[in-house]
Enzyme design. Structure first.
Site, PDB file in Angstrom:
ATOM      1  N   ASP A 252      75.422   9.374  52.119  1.00 34.18           N
ATOM      2  CA  ASP A 252      76.633   8.749  52.661  1.00 34.18           C
ATOM      3  C   ASP A 252      76.537   8.778  54.179  1.00 34.18           C
ATOM      4  OD1 ASP A 252      77.884   8.225  50.240  1.00 34.18           O
ATOM      5  OD2 ASP A 252      78.935  10.146  50.198  1.00 34.18           O
TER       6      ASP A 252
ATOM      7  N   ASP B  21      89.835  12.338  53.936  1.00 32.64           N
ATOM      8  CA  ASP B  21      88.717  11.540  53.424  1.00 32.64           C
ATOM      9  C   ASP B  21      88.740  11.628  51.897  1.00 32.64           C
ATOM     10  OD1 ASP B  21      86.318  10.375  52.712  1.00 32.64           O
ATOM     11  OD2 ASP B  21      85.054  11.715  53.894  1.00 32.64           O
TER      12      ASP B  21
ATOM     13  N   ASP C 281      85.189  13.146  42.270  1.00 30.97           N
ATOM     14  CA  ASP C 281      84.046  13.972  41.869  1.00 30.97           C
ATOM     15  C   ASP C 281      84.406  15.454  41.898  1.00 30.97           C
ATOM     16  OD1 ASP C 281      82.623  11.584  41.709  1.00 30.97           O
ATOM     17  OD2 ASP C 281      82.010  11.720  43.809  1.00 30.97           O
TER      18      ASP C 281
END
Length: 328
Positions: A13, A258, A264
């Site tokens: 990322d 964020d 997840d």
């Protein structure tokens, strides 16, 4: 504690330093944009989440034999994820995802993936001895986008099912990873029908509905193999569905920085708790009938997701057990 194998993509990322509004305008357009690398990829994030909580976590997949692949291997190992099933290949590079955030912490992705190393995992890369003893096998839809990795995904699910493992599926649908003009609908539905545990976002449930009512679609999922269906919707209450009934779990109110790893972290917390309780595929039905215990497991998972959104990045935002244990 059960072994947990998370299968699929590990990627980088690249998180932008700019904050955009909902129309895409940035807060300081004259500033030079820069990107910071973070380890990511939904299944890798789940593996890291399980491990950071103290679980017996393995990641299965492929990355490039390059600087980014080395970084991912080291990042997973730093969190005590077992990387025995992670292969580095010279045949392709590690995938990249460029990530932008808006002022509320919601993210958007631009993927540099095809061809990339994670797509080269094949059925014979799975080894039968990985599945000795009881365990949990987790996967997402991003390994359904091309024929080779699709075949490998189906093979992994079949091996896990044959071994009596609990099979967990998080749709985690990313339309921009699919070939132009491709329709993920049938492929995603096939995996939904192969899993014991199905996790969907509200948008993904709407995608599966295609004009049908939500209760009808949830009923169709539960009429198959699935014992537990979970529907997340950001900061709104988590909804869960079993053959015995349905309920909601209200998430903790937090300030979002964020949202990249929220889902997840939730799944990782869930699988960690299931592994602690030795919930195999055969025992998931027992948990579904025990509302109090089930809601305790889901509340723990929800707290993991809430913790993750208060910090930047994926691996870096995941909670340790001490971050959550004071609340549960």
């Amino acid at each position: 504690m059960l072994k947990v194998i998370s299968f699929g993509e590990a990627l980088i990322d690249m998180l932008s330093n700019r904050i955009s509004d909902s129309q895409g305008a940035v807060d300081q357009p004259s500033d030079t944009e820069s990107f910071t690398k973070y380890p990511g990829g939904a299944p890798a994030n789940v593996a890291a989440a399980v491990a950071k909580l103290g679980g017996n976590s393995y990641f299965a997949g492929k990355v490039g034999a390059d600087m980014f692949g080395d970084f991912l291997v080291q990042s997973l190992e730093d969190l005590n994820v077992q990387t025995d099933y992670l292969v580095q290949t010279q045949e392709a590079k590690t995938a990249l995802a460029f990530v932008s955030l808006d002022s509320t912490g919601e993210r958007s992705f631009e993927f540099y993936r095809g061809p990339s190393a994670d797509l080269l995992f094949r059925p014979d890369d799975f080894k039968p001895d990985w599945f000795q003893g009881p365990g949990i096998f987790h996967f997402c839809s991003n390994t359904l986008t091309e024929p080779g990795i699709l075949e490998a995904t189906h093979a992994g699910v079949e091996i896990a099912r044959s071994a009596g493992w609990l099979v967990s599926f998080d749709a985690n649908l990313r339309a921009n990873l699919w070939p132009q003009g491709a329709d993920p609908y049938e492929s995603v539905w096939h995996c939904v029908q192969q899993a014991d545990l199905v996790k969907l976002s509200a948008e993904e449930l709407d995608f599966l509905c295609r004009g049908q009512d939500e209760p009808e679609v949830i009923g169709r999922i539960l009429a198959g193999r699935a014992v537990l269906v979970l529907v997340t919707d950001g900061g709104k209450p988590l909804r869960y569905f079993t053959a015995e009934g349905a309920g909601t779990i209200a998430p903790k109110t937090v300030t979002m920085v964020d949202s990249t790893a929220a889902g997840d972290a939730f799944v990782g917390g869930l699988l960690f708790r299931l592994s602690q309780l030795d919930i195999t595929g055969a025992r998931l039905g027992e948990l579904a009938q025990d509302t109090r215990q089930l809601e305790g497991v889901l509340s723990f998972a929800s707290a993991c997701g809430a913790h993750a959104v208060t910090r930047a990045g994926a691996f870096t935002s995941l909670p340790a057990l001490t971050d959550i244990s004071g609340e549960h």
